[in-house]
Design a protein around this motif. Structure first.
Motif, PDB file in Angstrom:
ATOM      1  N   ARG A 159       0.830  -1.204   0.000  1.00 54.47           N
ATOM      2  CA  ARG A 159       0.000   0.000   0.000  1.00 54.47           C
ATOM      3  C   ARG A 159       0.867   1.258   0.000  1.00 54.47           C
ATOM      4  O   ARG A 159       0.598   2.227  -0.722  1.00 54.47           O
ATOM      5  CB  ARG A 159      -0.928   0.034   1.207  1.00 54.47           C
ATOM      6  CG  ARG A 159      -2.040  -1.002   1.182  1.00 54.47           C
ATOM      7  CD  ARG A 159      -3.082  -0.736   2.279  1.00 54.47           C
ATOM      8  NE  ARG A 159      -4.144   0.147   1.772  1.00 54.47           N
ATOM      9  CZ  ARG A 159      -4.249   1.426   2.060  1.00 54.47           C
ATOM     10  NH1 ARG A 159      -3.379   2.018   2.857  1.00 54.47           N
ATOM     11  NH2 ARG A 159      -5.239   2.141   1.563  1.00 54.47           N
ATOM     12  N   ARG A 163       0.925   3.945  -3.037  1.00 52.05           N
ATOM     13  CA  ARG A 163       0.587   5.338  -2.722  1.00 52.05           C
ATOM     14  C   ARG A 163       1.717   6.282  -3.137  1.00 52.05           C
ATOM     15  O   ARG A 163       1.477   7.380  -3.655  1.00 52.05           O
ATOM     16  CB  ARG A 163       0.292   5.503  -1.228  1.00 52.05           C
ATOM     17  CG  ARG A 163      -0.288   6.874  -0.888  1.00 52.05           C
ATOM     18  CD  ARG A 163      -0.528   7.048   0.601  1.00 52.05           C
ATOM     19  NE  ARG A 163      -1.386   8.203   0.863  1.00 52.05           N
ATOM     20  CZ  ARG A 163      -0.977   9.467   0.825  1.00 52.05           C
ATOM     21  NH1 ARG A 163       0.300   9.744   0.549  1.00 52.05           N
ATOM     22  NH2 ARG A 163      -1.826  10.458   1.058  1.00 52.05           N
ATOM     23  N   ASP A 173      -5.909  12.859  -4.894  1.00 56.45           N
ATOM     24  CA  ASP A 173      -6.552  12.079  -3.828  1.00 56.45           C
ATOM     25  C   ASP A 173      -6.202  10.600  -4.046  1.00 56.45           C
ATOM     26  O   ASP A 173      -7.017   9.819  -4.535  1.00 56.45           O
ATOM     27  CB  ASP A 173      -8.067  12.292  -3.858  1.00 56.45           C
ATOM     28  CG  ASP A 173      -8.756  11.660  -2.647  1.00 56.45           C
ATOM     29  OD1 ASP A 173      -8.045  11.301  -1.680  1.00 56.45           O
ATOM     30  OD2 ASP A 173      -9.985  11.531  -2.680  1.00 56.45           O
ATOM     31  N   ASP A 175      -5.591   8.034  -1.946  1.00 53.87           N
ATOM     32  CA  ASP A 175      -5.952   6.971  -1.011  1.00 53.87           C
ATOM     33  C   ASP A 175      -7.069   6.042  -1.504  1.00 53.87           C
ATOM     34  O   ASP A 175      -6.966   4.823  -1.320  1.00 53.87           O
ATOM     35  CB  ASP A 175      -6.305   7.562   0.356  1.00 53.87           C
ATOM     36  CG  ASP A 175      -5.093   8.217   1.015  1.00 53.87           C
ATOM     37  OD1 ASP A 175      -3.997   7.618   0.969  1.00 53.87           O
ATOM     38  OD2 ASP A 175      -5.233   9.326   1.556  1.00 53.87           O
ATOM     39  N   ILE A 178      -5.580   3.281  -3.913  1.00 52.83           N
ATOM     40  CA  ILE A 178      -4.519   2.336  -3.521  1.00 52.83           C
ATOM     41  C   ILE A 178      -5.012   0.896  -3.592  1.00 52.83           C
ATOM     42  O   ILE A 178      -4.404   0.034  -4.242  1.00 52.83           O
ATOM     43  CB  ILE A 178      -4.001   2.652  -2.110  1.00 52.83           C
ATOM     44  CG1 ILE A 178      -3.380   4.039  -2.058  1.00 52.83           C
ATOM     45  CG2 ILE A 178      -2.971   1.608  -1.686  1.00 52.83           C
ATOM     46  CD1 ILE A 178      -3.018   4.486  -0.651  1.00 52.83           C
TER      47      ILE A 178
END
Length: 222
Positions: A159, A163, A173, A175, A178
């Motif tokens: 992750r 990211r 943005d 997140d 991911i």
């Protein structure tokens, strides 16, 4: 009854105290510790060897702690002192392979390592993960079944890596994207595509590399 007699009968050890008695207790225990550590390491090696065989021979999701203990020739208490459940055994087995890939992501040459465009790095990561899944799918299934996948340390590392690539591409943005980017690497999905649909690793890889480039090239950094 003496302290030694209490220990011989399995009673709880006398609490450690300071002064001469404490020093004598410490001196008495120190020679035993290396032997205990050696026994624990030997048991751990037996457990991991037996578990790897079980994960390869049957559906990894059906492997139980009882079966691992019997195959390893150790007691249940010994097994539970090292591992709380079958998935933690699979995680330990998979850990070495995942650590090698993690090192390549941080220190290796591009495109897998630093120095290549984000889209190319994500594509290289997909190919490396497909190779890992192809070679160690039973372990990955045992370690990352269902929601347990999201709680492994390795998934946390992936992750962070994804990211970093999204941020480098300028996605405002990142997140929500991911886990979408990581979802094609689910061991259960890979098993379905490879062993039920019969897709080749090469065919899956071509689609994922194209997906990686489109995903990163469509970043909204402007």
């Amino acid at each position: 009854m003496s302290d030694d007699e209490q220990r011989g009968q399995g009673a709880a050890p006398v609490p450690r105290v300071g002064g001469l008695l404490g020093d004598l207790q410490a001196a008495d225990e120190r020679p035993v510790a290396p032997r205990r550590r050696a026994d624990a390491e030997r048991n751990r090696a037996q457990i991991l060897t037996a578990a790897e065989r079980l994960f390869a021979e049957q559906d990894p999701r059906t492997v139980t702690m009882d079966r691992i203990a019997k195959a390893a020739g150790v007691g249940r208490a010994t097994l539970y002192r090292s591992f709380p459940d079958p998935s933690s055994v699979a995680v330990a087995l998979l850990d070495e392979h995942e650590r090698r890939l993690q090192g390549q992501l941080i220190y290796g040459p591009p495109p897998l390592g630093p120095g290549a465009p984000a889209g190319e790095r994500l594509a290289a990561f997909y190919l490396a993960m497909l190779d890992l899944l192809e070679r160690h799918l039973p372990l990955a299934l045992g370690a990352e079944t269902g929601a347990a996948r999201f709680r492994t340390g390795a998934y946390g590392f992936w992750r962070v890596h994804v990211r970093t690539l999204l941020v480098a591409r300028g996605v405002r943005d990142p997140d929500p994207l991911i886990d979408i980017a990581l979802s094609p690497l689910s061991p259960e999905l890979f098993r379905f595509q490879r062993h039920e649909l019969g897709l080749s690793v090469e065919r899956i890889g071509r689609s994922l590399t194209a997906f990686a480039r489109r995903l990163l090239e469509s970043g909204d950094g402007n």
